[in-house]
Design a protein around this motif. Structure first.
Motif, PDB file in Angstrom:
ATOM      1  N   ALA A 551       0.439  -1.020  -0.165  1.00 15.85           N
ATOM      2  CA  ALA A 551      -0.090   0.001   0.562  1.00 15.85           C
ATOM      3  C   ALA A 551       1.169   0.972  -0.298  1.00 15.85           C
ATOM      4  O   ALA A 551       0.013   2.352  -0.430  1.00 15.85           O
ATOM      5  CB  ALA A 551      -1.144  -0.333   1.349  1.00 15.85           C
ATOM      6  N   LEU A 552       1.957   1.372   0.844  1.00 15.74           N
ATOM      7  CA  LEU A 552       3.246   2.395   0.907  1.00 15.74           C
ATOM      8  C   LEU A 552       3.192   2.637  -0.620  1.00 15.74           C
ATOM      9  O   LEU A 552       3.278   3.632  -0.818  1.00 15.74           O
ATOM     10  CB  LEU A 552       3.480   2.375   1.664  1.00 15.74           C
ATOM     11  CG  LEU A 552       3.572   2.181   3.357  1.00 15.74           C
ATOM     12  CD1 LEU A 552       4.728   2.154   3.930  1.00 15.74           C
ATOM     13  CD2 LEU A 552       3.006   2.921   3.952  1.00 15.74           C
ATOM     14  N   LYS A 553       3.858   1.836  -1.144  1.00 17.73           N
ATOM     15  CA  LYS A 553       4.485   1.841  -2.807  1.00 17.73           C
ATOM     16  C   LYS A 553       3.510   1.960  -3.664  1.00 17.73           C
ATOM     17  O   LYS A 553       3.946   2.856  -4.691  1.00 17.73           O
ATOM     18  CB  LYS A 553       5.026   0.373  -3.152  1.00 17.73           C
ATOM     19  CG  LYS A 553       5.595   0.039  -2.069  1.00 17.73           C
ATOM     20  CD  LYS A 553       6.955  -1.167  -3.081  1.00 17.73           C
ATOM     21  CE  LYS A 553       7.902  -1.428  -2.347  1.00 17.73           C
ATOM     22  NZ  LYS A 553       8.400  -2.979  -2.959  1.00 17.73           N
ATOM     23  N   SER A 554       1.793   1.623  -3.588  1.00 13.83           N
ATOM     24  CA  SER A 554       1.271   2.132  -4.635  1.00 13.83           C
ATOM     25  C   SER A 554       0.822   3.546  -4.351  1.00 13.83           C
ATOM     26  O   SER A 554       0.371   4.834  -5.440  1.00 13.83           O
ATOM     27  CB  SER A 554      -0.513   1.156  -4.286  1.00 13.83           C
ATOM     28  OG  SER A 554       0.476  -0.718  -4.667  1.00 13.83           O
ATOM     29  N   ASN A 555       0.795   4.082  -3.636  1.00  8.57           N
ATOM     30  CA  ASN A 555       0.190   6.026  -3.385  1.00  8.57           C
ATOM     31  C   ASN A 555       1.024   6.486  -2.998  1.00  8.57           C
ATOM     32  O   ASN A 555       1.827   6.880  -1.617  1.00  8.57           O
ATOM     33  CB  ASN A 555      -0.745   5.699  -2.004  1.00  8.57           C
ATOM     34  CG  ASN A 555      -1.356   7.021  -1.662  1.00  8.57           C
ATOM     35  OD1 ASN A 555      -0.856   7.573  -2.713  1.00  8.57           O
ATOM     36  ND2 ASN A 555      -2.468   7.211  -0.449  1.00  8.57           N
ATOM     37  N   ASP A 556       1.358   6.828  -4.565  1.00  7.53           N
ATOM     38  CA  ASP A 556       2.310   8.462  -4.348  1.00  7.53           C
ATOM     39  C   ASP A 556       1.554   9.302  -3.968  1.00  7.53           C
ATOM     40  O   ASP A 556       2.562  10.467  -3.599  1.00  7.53           O
ATOM     41  CB  ASP A 556       2.566   8.605  -5.847  1.00  7.53           C
ATOM     42  CG  ASP A 556       3.268   7.614  -7.030  1.00  7.53           C
ATOM     43  OD1 ASP A 556       3.539   7.001  -6.438  1.00  7.53           O
ATOM     44  OD2 ASP A 556       2.472   7.690  -7.675  1.00  7.53           O
ATOM     45  N   ASP A 557       0.929   9.441  -2.709  1.00 11.99           N
ATOM     46  CA  ASP A 557       0.282  10.596  -2.668  1.00 11.99           C
ATOM     47  C   ASP A 557       0.405  10.790  -0.878  1.00 11.99           C
ATOM     48  O   ASP A 557      -0.112  11.755  -0.148  1.00 11.99           O
ATOM     49  CB  ASP A 557      -0.968  11.451  -3.316  1.00 11.99           C
ATOM     50  CG  ASP A 557      -0.985  11.877  -4.261  1.00 11.99           C
ATOM     51  OD1 ASP A 557      -0.168  12.097  -4.926  1.00 11.99           O
ATOM     52  OD2 ASP A 557      -1.944  11.296  -5.155  1.00 11.99           O
ATOM     53  N   ILE A 558       0.643   9.718  -0.670  1.00 11.83           N
ATOM     54  CA  ILE A 558       0.733   9.155   0.705  1.00 11.83           C
ATOM     55  C   ILE A 558       0.906  10.248   2.128  1.00 11.83           C
ATOM     56  O   ILE A 558       2.254  10.767   1.470  1.00 11.83           O
ATOM     57  CB  ILE A 558       0.720   7.617   1.298  1.00 11.83           C
ATOM     58  CG1 ILE A 558       0.088   7.211   1.988  1.00 11.83           C
ATOM     59  CG2 ILE A 558       2.137   8.099   1.007  1.00 11.83           C
ATOM     60  CD1 ILE A 558       0.887   5.629   2.813  1.00 11.83           C
ATOM     61  N   ALA A 559      -0.124  10.624   3.007  1.00  9.13           N
ATOM     62  CA  ALA A 559       1.340  11.760   3.587  1.00  9.13           C
ATOM     63  C   ALA A 559       1.354  11.002   4.912  1.00  9.13           C
ATOM     64  O   ALA A 559       1.943  11.795   5.881  1.00  9.13           O
ATOM     65  CB  ALA A 559      -0.744  12.558   4.132  1.00  9.13           C
TER      66      ALA A 559
END
Length: 597
Positions: A551-559
């Motif tokens: 999940a961390l790798k998939s979301n470029d906008d993760i905050a």
């Protein structure tokens, strides 16, 4: 102030015959126990120490030094034979030792200016004890080295006090002697504003070092003496000094063995001191009498803002005394009474006093005070009337669902409280549901602590359904709430839509891999609000770690900047996956994620 050393005169072995004991009580008996000076090497000193002591004793009994030396030699051979030393060698030691005693005797008779022992003479003298703190005694052979190092350290501390505005010297164990040395650096000091001498073995005697120093210093604003066994006597001494101080605004005396007498001294000081703003007296032994004295001081003091009395023994009577004082006091802004066994009757009196309080109290900590639903009723009545309270702590009481419902009902009329702590109150799904309903119309509460309540998955569902589109909660703490994987699914679904929650605590909820996977799916599409998530103690294994890493790798906008997944069942494979995800995020977005494994 320089260091002192104690020369132990009774640390030498004394082997006296009956006739010798009579000789010790001559016109100058004090010379019977003179220690051997540092004239010989350590090896030789061990061989002849007993002989030299006897030589000192014989001076008083006979005018002849040589005949006294021979008699001492024969008697010492009979009392404690020195088989390892040849006769010629022993004889060569006896004569100079007697000469030394005679010279010392003559010199002591003549008046002379006293001067401290040098490092060399201290380190060579047997029985020397160098102390840098109470109970710290070091071997004589290490004395010189320890003396140099201790002086060097204290000189470094003194330079810090003269160079930086905020100094933390806690836990250095320099004791009373070190404080006398360092206190001199505070006199007329125009640099330091905050200093901590916490946990340094300082006693009541050491606080005398501040006499004349704090009266001269006009810059120091914060003084921390917590964790030192100063007791009532030390606090009395400090209060006498602070009466004439016009700069210190924050005084910390937590865990200082302070009792009622010390509290009375502080109360008298508060009646005269108009500078102090924050007073911390946590974890002491103040009972009803001390509480009454402090409450009386509040009637005359108009400058104190915060009082911390957590972990004392005020009880219901102490709370009642404060209630009467609060009716007239206008300056108090924070009242910390955590862990005082106030009980329902005590809280009734306290809330009555606060309701009549003419000031603007912003923080009230009444956690761990054996409150039940009945006590919660009195707290709720105060919540309805308060227009200034921002922070309310009811942590670790036992208000249950009934008490939670009363608090929730009062919150419908309150628009000031931003932080609400109801953790550890035996609240179940019904109580949480009542609190959740308040959040539909209340956008003021930003921090909600519900940890250590068995709300279960049903409670998590009731809360999640409201927070999905309502409220303004930014910090949500649900640790140890027994929500399980099913509850995690409800929370994860809320995160897909909620735009306010930035800190989420889900520790020890039995989420396992299933719950971690649910949260991972939300992290793939989560908004930019969530920055910290705590999943410790959740029995998560490698599969759950892999899902979160993906999940961390998939979301470029993760905050998310902080992820705690420690104290789970991860192997090196799960740990490597999370570390790789962290590195990937940094390479792609230059965002750093602190992952605690």
């Amino acid at each position: 102030m320089g260091f002192t050393s104690t020369l132990s005169l009774y640390s030498h072995p004394q082997v006296l015959l009956h006739s010798q004991r009579r000789q010790c009580f001559g016109p100058y008996p004090q010379f019977a126990y003179l220690p051997l000076p540092s004239l010989y090497t350590a090896r030789k000193r061990r061989r002849c120490r007993i002989l030299v002591v006897r030589a000192a004793s014989s001076v008083h009994g006979t005018p002849s030094r040589s005949s006294g030396s021979r008699r001492v030699y024969r008697q010492s051979q009979a009392a404690s034979p020195l088989s390892s030393a040849p006769v010629k060698q022993i004889a060569s030691f006896v004569v100079p030792a007697g000469v030394f005693v005679a010279v010392t005797f003559e010199k002591l008779l003549a008046p002379k200016q006293s001067k401290p022992l040098t490092v060399e003479s201290q380190s060579a003298s047997r029985g020397m004890k160098w102390s840098i703190a109470p109970g710290t005694n070091l071997l004589s052979k290490l004395g010189a080295k320890i003396e140099r190092e201790s002086k060097q350290k204290l000189n470094e501390f003194a330079r810090e006090l003269k160079a930086f505005p905020s100094i933390d010297m806690s836990g250095r164990n320099f004791g009373d002697e070190g404080l006398f040395f360092l206190a001199e650096s505070l006199a007329f000091n125009q640099i330091v504003e905050e200093v901590s001498f916490a946990a340094n073995g300082i006693t009541a005697a050491g606080l005398k070092a501040f006499d004349g120093v704090l009266q001269s210093n006009f810059t120091l604003k914060t003084l921390d003496l917590s964790g030192n066994p100063v007791g009532d006597e030390g606090v009395k001494c400090l209060c006498d000094i602070l009466v004439g101080n016009s700069s210190i605004e924050k005084l910390q005396l937590n865990s200082t063995d302070l009792g009622d007498e010390g509290a009375k001294a502080i109360a008298e000081m508060l009646k005269k001191n108009s500078t102090l703003r924050v007073l911390e007296l946590n974890n002491n032994m103040i009972e009803y009498s001390g509480f009454t004295s402090l409450a009386g001081a509040l009637l005359e003091n108009n400058s104190i803002r915060n009082i911390h009395l957590n972990g004392n023994y005020g009880g219901a009577l102490g709370a009642n005394a404060f209630a009467k004082a609060l009716e007239s006091n206008k300056s108090l802004r924070e009242l910390h009474l955590h862990g005082n066994s106030i009980g329902d009757e005590g809280i009734r009196a306290l809330m009555s006093g606060l309701s009549s309080h003419k000031g603007k109290l912003t923080l009230l900590d009444i956690g761990n005070n054996s409150l039940s639903a009945k006590g919660a009723f009195h707290v709720a009545e105060y919540i309805r009337k308060s227009r200034s309270l921002l922070w309310l702590n009811l942590y670790m009481n036992d208000i249950g669902d009934e008490g939670a419902e009363k608090i929730a009902d009062a919150l419908k009329e309150n628009r000031s409280i931003t932080t609400l702590d109801l953790g550890g109150n035996n609240i179940h799904a019904a109580g949480v549901s009542a609190v959740a309903q308040v959040l539909k119309d209340n956008s003021v509460i930003t921090t909600l602590e519900l940890s250590y309540n068995p709300i279960g998955s049903d409670g998590a569902k009731a809360l999640a359904e409201v927070l999905k589109f309502h409220g303004n909660v930014k910090t949500l703490k649900l640790g140890w709430c027994q929500i399980g994987a099913k509850g995690a699914e409800f929370i994860a679904d809320t995160l897909k839509y909620n735009t306010t929650i930035s800190v989420l605590d889900l520790r020890a909820n039995g989420l396992r891999d299933e719950g971690a996977a649910c949260l991972a799916r939300s992290l793939k599409v989560v908004n930019e609000a969530l920055t910290s998530i705590d999943l410790g103690f959740n029995e998560i294994r490698d599969d759950g770690a892999f899902a979160i890493a993906q999940a961390l790798k998939s979301n470029d906008d993760i905050a998310v900047t902080s992820l705690n997944i420690a104290s789970n069942f991860l192997t090196k494979f799960g740990q490597s996956a999370l570390a790789d995800a962290r590195d990937h995020v940094y390479e792609m977005t230059e965002k750093e994620i602190n992952i605690f494994l």
